[in-house]
Design a protein around this motif. Structure first.
Motif, short mmCIF file in Angstrom:
data_model
loop_
_atom_site.label_atom_id
_atom_site.label_comp_id
_atom_site.label_asym_id
_atom_site.label_seq_id
_atom_site.Cartn_x
_atom_site.Cartn_y
_atom_site.Cartn_z
N LEU A 108 0.83 -1.21 0.00
CA LEU A 108 0.00 0.00 0.00
C LEU A 108 0.86 1.25 0.00
O LEU A 108 0.41 2.32 -0.39
N ALA A 109 2.09 1.12 0.43
CA ALA A 109 3.02 2.25 0.42
C ALA A 109 3.73 2.36 -0.92
O ALA A 109 4.66 3.14 -1.07
N GLY A 110 3.35 1.55 -1.90
CA GLY A 110 3.92 1.63 -3.24
C GLY A 110 4.88 0.53 -3.58
O GLY A 110 5.45 0.51 -4.66
N GLU A 111 5.10 -0.41 -2.68
CA GLU A 111 6.00 -1.52 -2.97
C GLU A 111 5.17 -2.71 -3.45
O GLU A 111 4.06 -2.91 -3.03
N GLY A 112 5.72 -3.49 -4.32
CA GLY A 112 5.05 -4.71 -4.75
C GLY A 112 4.18 -4.56 -5.97
O GLY A 112 3.52 -5.52 -6.38
N THR A 113 4.17 -3.38 -6.59
CA THR A 113 3.29 -3.22 -7.74
C THR A 113 3.76 -4.04 -8.95
O THR A 113 2.92 -4.53 -9.70
N ALA A 114 5.05 -4.19 -9.11
CA ALA A 114 5.55 -4.99 -10.24
C ALA A 114 5.09 -6.44 -10.10
O ALA A 114 4.64 -7.05 -11.07
N LEU A 115 5.19 -6.99 -8.89
CA LEU A 115 4.74 -8.35 -8.67
C LEU A 115 3.23 -8.46 -8.87
O LEU A 115 2.74 -9.42 -9.47
N ALA A 116 2.49 -7.48 -8.39
CA ALA A 116 1.03 -7.49 -8.56
C ALA A 116 0.67 -7.51 -10.04
O ALA A 116 -0.23 -8.25 -10.47
N ARG A 117 1.36 -6.72 -10.84
CA ARG A 117 1.10 -6.70 -12.29
C ARG A 117 1.42 -8.05 -12.92
O ARG A 117 0.68 -8.53 -13.79
N GLN A 118 2.51 -8.67 -12.51
CA GLN A 118 2.87 -9.99 -13.05
C GLN A 118 1.83 -11.04 -12.68
O GLN A 118 1.48 -11.88 -13.50
N ILE A 119 1.36 -10.98 -11.45
CA ILE A 119 0.34 -11.95 -11.00
C ILE A 119 -0.92 -11.78 -11.83
O ILE A 119 -1.47 -12.77 -12.35
N LEU A 120 -1.41 -10.55 -11.96
CA LEU A 120 -2.63 -10.33 -12.73
C LEU A 120 -2.45 -10.72 -14.18
O LEU A 120 -3.36 -11.29 -14.80
N SER A 121 -1.29 -10.45 -14.74
CA SER A 121 -1.03 -10.82 -16.13
C SER A 121 -1.03 -12.34 -16.30
O SER A 121 -1.64 -12.87 -17.24
N ALA A 122 -0.37 -13.04 -15.39
CA ALA A 122 -0.30 -14.50 -15.48
C ALA A 122 -1.68 -15.13 -15.34
O ALA A 122 -2.04 -16.04 -16.10
N VAL A 123 -2.46 -14.65 -14.39
CA VAL A 123 -3.80 -15.22 -14.19
C VAL A 123 -4.69 -14.88 -15.38
O VAL A 123 -5.48 -15.71 -15.83
N ALA A 152 -3.79 -8.61 -5.55
CA ALA A 152 -2.96 -7.92 -6.54
C ALA A 152 -3.67 -6.66 -7.04
O ALA A 152 -3.05 -5.61 -7.19
N TRP A 153 -4.97 -6.75 -7.26
CA TRP A 153 -5.72 -5.59 -7.72
C TRP A 153 -5.70 -4.48 -6.67
O TRP A 153 -5.52 -3.31 -6.98
N ARG A 154 -5.85 -4.84 -5.42
CA ARG A 154 -5.82 -3.85 -4.35
C ARG A 154 -4.46 -3.16 -4.27
O ARG A 154 -4.39 -1.96 -4.03
N VAL A 155 -3.40 -3.91 -4.46
CA VAL A 155 -2.06 -3.33 -4.45
C VAL A 155 -1.93 -2.30 -5.57
O VAL A 155 -1.47 -1.19 -5.35
N LEU A 156 -2.37 -2.68 -6.77
CA LEU A 156 -2.29 -1.74 -7.90
C LEU A 156 -3.21 -0.54 -7.69
O LEU A 156 -2.83 0.59 -7.97
#
Length: 91
Positions: free
Chosen positions: A5-20, A65-69
């Motif tokens: 929520l502080a801006g970390e992890g967005t790259a992983l969140a995007r990869q997860i959503l893309s893979a799913v 992942a969506w919430r992170v983005l």
């Protein structure tokens, strides 16, 4: 999650959503079955079908992942962004 929520992890969140998103329905079904079986073996879950448990886990993964983005979206209104983060983290 809170670090995301502080801006970390967005790259992983995007990869997860893309893979799913790229999964075909049969691939998603198979993934849900494998995940569900692993969860049934490792946790004390109610008597649900492994496919149901796996599908719920996949949905939770997608929503997280969506919430992170969504939380990382930059807003022109810093007070509005802070209000969103405060409301989301208080749930």
């Amino acid at each position: 999650m809170l670090r995301s929520l502080a801006g970390e992890g967005t790259a992983l969140a995007r990869q997860i959503l893309s893979a799913v998103d790229e999964m075909t329905p049969p691939q998603r079904f198979a993934a849900g079955e494998v995940i569900g079986q692993a969860l049934v073996e490792s946790d004390h879950l109610p008597d649900l079908k492994t496919q149901v448990i796996g599908e719920l886990w996949l949905r939770d993964l997608e929503l997280t992942a969506w919430r992170v983005l969504n939380a990382d979206r930059r807003s022109d209104d810093p007070a509005g962004r802070k209000a969103f983060l405060d409301a989301w983290t208080s749930v």
